[in-house]
Scaffold this motif. Sequence first.
Motif, PDB file in Angstrom:
ATOM      1  N   ARG A  10     -34.456  29.218   8.420  1.00  0.00           N
ATOM      2  CA  ARG A  10     -34.973  28.719   9.703  1.00  0.00           C
ATOM      3  C   ARG A  10     -33.840  28.036  10.453  1.00  0.00           C
ATOM      4  O   ARG A  10     -33.202  27.106   9.939  1.00  0.00           O
ATOM      5  CB  ARG A  10     -36.132  27.740   9.503  1.00  0.00           C
ATOM      6  CG  ARG A  10     -37.335  28.333   8.800  1.00  0.00           C
ATOM      7  CD  ARG A  10     -38.471  27.316   8.707  1.00  0.00           C
ATOM      8  NE  ARG A  10     -39.246  27.257   9.942  1.00  0.00           N
ATOM      9  CZ  ARG A  10     -39.471  26.157  10.640  1.00  0.00           C
ATOM     10  NH1 ARG A  10     -38.930  25.002  10.274  1.00  0.00           N
ATOM     11  NH2 ARG A  10     -40.219  26.187  11.729  1.00  0.00           N
ATOM     12  N   VAL A  72     -35.364  22.891   8.510  1.00  0.00           N
ATOM     13  CA  VAL A  72     -34.386  23.584   9.346  1.00  0.00           C
ATOM     14  C   VAL A  72     -33.099  23.725   8.545  1.00  0.00           C
ATOM     15  O   VAL A  72     -32.551  22.734   8.056  1.00  0.00           O
ATOM     16  CB  VAL A  72     -34.124  22.820  10.661  1.00  0.00           C
ATOM     17  CG1 VAL A  72     -32.996  23.481  11.450  1.00  0.00           C
ATOM     18  CG2 VAL A  72     -35.392  22.760  11.502  1.00  0.00           C
ATOM     19  N   VAL A 105     -33.057  16.664  14.808  1.00  0.00           N
ATOM     20  CA  VAL A 105     -33.199  17.743  13.824  1.00  0.00           C
ATOM     21  C   VAL A 105     -32.808  17.293  12.418  1.00  0.00           C
ATOM     22  O   VAL A 105     -33.363  17.786  11.422  1.00  0.00           O
ATOM     23  CB  VAL A 105     -32.364  18.975  14.261  1.00  0.00           C
ATOM     24  CG1 VAL A 105     -32.340  20.045  13.163  1.00  0.00           C
ATOM     25  CG2 VAL A 105     -32.914  19.567  15.559  1.00  0.00           C
TER      26      VAL A 105
END
Length: 271
Positions: A10, A72, A105
């Motif tokens: 991802r 992520v 993130v």
Amino acid sequence: MDFLGYKGKRVIVSGCFSGMGEATARILVEQGAEVHGLDFKPTQLELASFNQVDLRAPETVTEAVNKIGGKVDALFNCAGLPQTAGAMDVMKVNFAGTRHLTEAVLPLMAEGSAIASISSNGGLGWSRRIPVIMELIGQKGFDAAVAWCEAHMDEVKEGYSFSKEVIIVWTMLTACHLIKKGIRMNCTMPGPTSTPMMTHFKEASGDAVIDAAMQPSGRPSSPEEQATAMVYLNSAAASYVNGVALPVDGGFMGGVATGQVDLSAMMANAK
């Protein structure tokens, strides 16, 4: 053989509408990654998701990252503005907003993750300005960074070169901390590239400067040539590459270092 290791990973790509960011997102899709795009303008690519964001408005970035959620594996900071935009808009997008996105993130990243950002060979003067750059980097959060820039316009100037210098130093500094968590961070320093921004660079700097920056290769790169460098830096194949500002410029930096490219003559022709 999945040499780069993106199959099923991802990833987030900012600036996926056009240019290097679009090429990066497209290559990652081809590599089997689950790609989540962010940009001010909608992408035409078929991605796992797309969220419209404005890096000058950090709340839009936070909202988008929350929507993506989950784990992520890689972040690609490809969004940016050229010199023809207002200096403060350039600083907000190229540094303050990019840093805010990265910090949003990071909680979603685990050991083995990686971050790559686009700087520029326009930021090659970073080593001469480390004390000033470190002062800006030391400002915590988006608003504090913007306030510092507004109070130091003599340092910021047109915004572009300074923002790219800051990205380089921020990358090197942050990489030393993140690697202790198993997260790598690098950036690229592209030379002139055939993207929609090229006309803006020529308008701001003049043809003579752009032509000089294309030496010794004598041509601009393609967006794909820049994207593949980004894709490599965040890949499993680059697992021991960290804190690097990688010139992707057809040999320009090497030419400057060895006297094959006359940087003073280049600067004399600048607008």
